[in-house]
Design a protein around this motif. Structure first.
Motif, PDB file in Angstrom:
ATOM      1  N   ASP A 166      24.086  -1.317  -8.717  1.00  0.00           N
ATOM      2  CA  ASP A 166      22.934  -1.876  -9.492  1.00  0.00           C
ATOM      3  C   ASP A 166      22.123  -0.775  -9.939  1.00  0.00           C
ATOM      4  N   LEU A 167      21.500  -0.902 -11.333  1.00  0.00           N
ATOM      5  CA  LEU A 167      20.672  -0.070 -11.788  1.00  0.00           C
ATOM      6  C   LEU A 167      19.336  -0.647 -11.392  1.00  0.00           C
ATOM      7  N   VAL A 168      18.560   0.242 -10.644  1.00  0.00           N
ATOM      8  CA  VAL A 168      17.367  -0.370 -10.197  1.00  0.00           C
ATOM      9  C   VAL A 168      16.024   0.080 -11.087  1.00  0.00           C
ATOM     10  N   SER A 169      15.920   1.246 -11.396  1.00  0.00           N
ATOM     11  CA  SER A 169      14.995   2.136 -11.988  1.00  0.00           C
ATOM     12  C   SER A 169      15.394   3.452 -12.607  1.00  0.00           C
ATOM     13  N   ALA A 170      14.206   3.885 -13.556  1.00  0.00           N
ATOM     14  CA  ALA A 170      14.591   5.145 -14.395  1.00  0.00           C
ATOM     15  C   ALA A 170      13.209   5.609 -14.363  1.00  0.00           C
ATOM     16  N   THR A 171      12.997   6.989 -14.686  1.00  0.00           N
ATOM     17  CA  THR A 171      12.032   7.857 -14.739  1.00  0.00           C
ATOM     18  C   THR A 171      12.171   8.823 -16.060  1.00  0.00           C
ATOM     19  N   SER A 172      11.261   9.362 -16.501  1.00  0.00           N
ATOM     20  CA  SER A 172      11.320  10.468 -17.324  1.00  0.00           C
ATOM     21  C   SER A 172      10.017  10.987 -17.623  1.00  0.00           C
ATOM     22  N   ASP A 173      10.086  12.481 -17.891  1.00  0.00           N
ATOM     23  CA  ASP A 173       8.960  13.190 -18.177  1.00  0.00           C
ATOM     24  C   ASP A 173       8.339  12.827 -19.431  1.00  0.00           C
TER      25      ASP A 173
END
Length: 160
Positions: A64-71
């Protein structure tokens, strides 16, 4: 009395062996994920952007894709578009031997509170987090605001 004890001993032994076999088998069947066709249309506002990509699962175990982050943004979340409304989505499944497609008009990444507005030609780094698989960092090229991929194009590929 011996008859009732023997099945219990056999059952306990089977459970112990199943537990041992389960851990080794679990490590062998970890998902094998890769990311393709990642891109971000150049945002039209200073505060919001969308990101699209395909996660391919080449294994017999779902994830499962649960989250993402980016600068580039204070917050990155997974959204779903339904009709004219958009809402935050929970974890999205990447089926065994299947794919999860994040595309315009459907599920997508939403970059909120942009720290700067990315321009066409730049690259945005995004870290995707999954339930079972280690995080994958994707380099997402910024395309024109009107860019629409064709099925044969692959803008970016990242492998786990």
């Amino acid at each position: 009395m011996r008859r009732s004890v023997a099945p219990a001993v056999v059952m306990a032994g089977c459970l112990a062996l199943t537990g041992c076999g389960g851990s080794a088998g679990g490590a062998d069947s970890a998902p094998d994920l890769s990311v393709r066709s990642a891109y971000m249309p150049q945002p039209v506002t200073d505060s919001l952007a969308a990101g699209y990509l395909t996660v391919v699962n080449n294994s017999d175990s779902s994830d499962d894709l649960v989250s993402a982050t980016s600068d580039i943004a204070e917050d990155v979340s997974v959204h779903q578009t339904s009709g004219q409304t958009m809402k935050a989505a929970g974890p999205l499944q990447i089926p065994a031997d299947g794919r999860l497609v994040l595309e315009s008009g459907g599920s997508h990444l939403m970059f909120e509170k942009l720290k700067h507005k990315p321009k066409e030609g730049e690259t945005v780094s995004v870290e995707l987090r999954f339930t079972k698989t280690d995080p994958i960092t994707v380099e997402m090229p910024v395309k024109s605001a009107t860019y629409r991929p064709t099925s044969a194009q692959s803008s970016s590929t990242s492998h786990h």
